[in-house]
Design an enzyme around this catalytic site. Structure first.
Site, PDB file in Angstrom:
ATOM      1  N   LYS A   9      35.723  40.272  35.346  1.00 46.47           N
ATOM      2  CA  LYS A   9      34.589  39.483  35.823  1.00 46.47           C
ATOM      3  C   LYS A   9      33.281  40.282  35.625  1.00 46.47           C
ATOM      4  CE  LYS A   9      36.633  38.291  39.860  1.00 46.47           C
ATOM      5  NZ  LYS A   9      37.144  37.491  41.022  1.00 46.47           N
ATOM      6  N   TYR A  49      37.186  27.385  38.976  1.00 49.63           N
ATOM      7  CA  TYR A  49      37.305  27.608  40.421  1.00 49.63           C
ATOM      8  C   TYR A  49      37.311  26.293  41.215  1.00 49.63           C
ATOM      9  CZ  TYR A  49      37.004  32.718  40.111  1.00 49.63           C
ATOM     10  OH  TYR A  49      37.267  34.054  39.870  1.00 49.63           O
ATOM     11  N   ASN A 112      35.423  41.805  43.292  1.00 43.26           N
ATOM     12  CA  ASN A 112      36.766  42.373  43.132  1.00 43.26           C
ATOM     13  C   ASN A 112      37.235  42.464  41.675  1.00 43.26           C
ATOM     14  OD1 ASN A 112      37.253  39.682  42.741  1.00 43.26           O
ATOM     15  ND2 ASN A 112      38.764  39.475  44.385  1.00 43.26           N
ATOM     16  N   HIS A 115      40.201  38.651  37.516  1.00 44.26           N
ATOM     17  CA  HIS A 115      40.919  37.423  37.864  1.00 44.26           C
ATOM     18  C   HIS A 115      42.257  37.447  37.146  1.00 44.26           C
ATOM     19  CE1 HIS A 115      41.933  33.176  38.377  1.00 44.26           C
ATOM     20  NE2 HIS A 115      42.344  33.234  37.112  1.00 44.26           N
ATOM     21  N   GLU A 126      44.738  27.214  33.115  1.00 47.27           N
ATOM     22  CA  GLU A 126      43.637  28.157  32.881  1.00 47.27           C
ATOM     23  C   GLU A 126      43.575  28.611  31.422  1.00 47.27           C
ATOM     24  OE1 GLU A 126      43.380  30.022  37.409  1.00 47.27           O
ATOM     25  OE2 GLU A 126      44.091  31.297  35.774  1.00 47.27           O
TER      26      GLU A 126
HETATM   27  P1  IDP Z   1      42.333  35.766  43.468  1.00 44.41           P
HETATM   28  O1  IDP Z   1      41.171  36.079  42.540  1.00 44.41           O
HETATM   29  O2  IDP Z   1      42.999  37.032  43.946  1.00 44.41           O
HETATM   30  O3  IDP Z   1      43.311  34.774  42.891  1.00 44.41           O
HETATM   31  P2  IDP Z   1      41.366  33.595  45.173  1.00 44.41           P
HETATM   32  O4  IDP Z   1      41.770  33.393  46.599  1.00 44.41           O
HETATM   33  O5  IDP Z   1      41.884  32.643  44.163  1.00 44.41           O
HETATM   34  O6  IDP Z   1      41.708  35.113  44.789  1.00 44.41           O
HETATM   35  O7  IDP Z   1      39.776  33.590  45.155  1.00 44.41           O
HETATM   36  C1  IDP Z   1      39.086  33.568  43.918  1.00 44.41           C
HETATM   37  C2  IDP Z   1      37.963  34.549  43.982  1.00 44.41           C
HETATM   38  O8  IDP Z   1      36.995  34.084  44.915  1.00 44.41           O
HETATM   39  C3  IDP Z   1      38.324  35.960  44.470  1.00 44.41           C
HETATM   40  O9  IDP Z   1      38.841  36.784  43.452  1.00 44.41           O
HETATM   41  C4  IDP Z   1      36.991  36.451  44.965  1.00 44.41           C
HETATM   42  O10 IDP Z   1      36.168  36.897  43.879  1.00 44.41           O
HETATM   43  C5  IDP Z   1      36.375  35.187  45.546  1.00 44.41           C
HETATM   44  N1  IDP Z   1      36.612  35.081  46.987  1.00 44.41           N
HETATM   45  C6  IDP Z   1      37.730  34.670  47.606  1.00 44.41           C
HETATM   46  N2  IDP Z   1      37.599  34.706  48.949  1.00 44.41           N
HETATM   47  C7  IDP Z   1      36.337  35.148  49.167  1.00 44.41           C
HETATM   48  C8  IDP Z   1      35.566  35.394  50.368  1.00 44.41           C
HETATM   49  O11 IDP Z   1      36.031  35.218  51.481  1.00 44.41           O
HETATM   50  N3  IDP Z   1      34.292  35.837  50.169  1.00 44.41           N
HETATM   51  C9  IDP Z   1      33.732  36.037  48.943  1.00 44.41           C
HETATM   52  N4  IDP Z   1      34.427  35.827  47.810  1.00 44.41           N
HETATM   53  C10 IDP Z   1      35.697  35.382  47.906  1.00 44.41           C
HETATM   54 MG    MG Z   2      43.079  32.760  42.481  1.00 44.55          MG
END
Ligand code: IDP
Ligand code: MG
Length: 151
Positions: A9, A49, A112, A115, A126
């Site tokens: 990302k 998303y 983080n 993805h 995807e």
């Molecule tokens: P993943 O990337 O580990 O699959 P998901 O729950 O699918 O996690 O969430 C997608 C992305 O959305 C996360 O990687 C993160 O960048 C963002 N995200 C998820 N939850 C939060 C939050 O509570 N605050 C800010 N960003 C979030």
């Molecule tokens: Mg996810």
């Protein structure tokens, strides 16, 4: 064989972690099938998303993913979806396993770095969203038989 979509990302790209991410996935034994360095427009971001639409972090997430280029890839291998998510670590970096990318390089859930598809159906959707069929390179490596039990 199982395939999964991986994104480095914008924060991962800006922090010079494309190579680190590829290195870890290669070293794990996964096979690279496709790669594309690109700007994500809002339409693609919203489709990618869509499942998170309406959540409090959604608008920030769309701004984040469209803010700078990403490295999109498809990786393949037995159990690739689970293996890649393990290499990335838990969504919240402070809960990610030691040695995972998110543990080793990140602090915040909203930054983080990567993805990875979370299941077979999501992976299929995807990969079709990010890549055209002709961009997926079907190939075999000379090392495959030393990494895959069934080539
Ligand atoms: P993943 O990337 O580990 O699959 P998901 O729950 O699918 O996690 O969430 C997608 C992305 O959305 C996360 O990687 C993160 O960048 C963002 N995200 C998820 N939850 C939060 C939050 O509570 N605050 C800010 N960003 C979030
Ligand atoms: Mg996810």
């Amino acid at each position: 064989m199982e395939q999964t979509l991986v994104l480095v990302k914008p924060d991962g790209v800006q922090r010079g972690l494309i190579g680190e991410t590829i290195r870890r996935l290669e070293r794990r034994g996964l096979r690279l099938i496709a790669a594309k360095f690109q700007i994500v427009d809002r339409e693609l971001a919203e489709k990618h998303y869509a499942i998170h639409k309406g959540k409090p972090f959604y608008d920030g997430l769309i701004d984040y993913i469209t803010s700078a280029p990403v490295m999109a890839m498809v990786w393949e291998g037995p159990g690739a979806i689970a293996a890649v998510r393990q290499t990335m670590g838990a969504t919240r970096p402070t809960e990610a396993q030691t040695g995972s990318i998110r543990h080793d390089f990140a602090l915040e859930i909203g930054r983080n770095l990567t993805h990875a598809s979370d299941g077979q159906e999501t992976a299929k959707v995807e990969i079709e969203l990010w890549f055209q069929e002709r961009e997926l390179i079907q190939w075999s490596r000379d090392t495959d038989r030393w990494i895959f039990e069934n080539v």
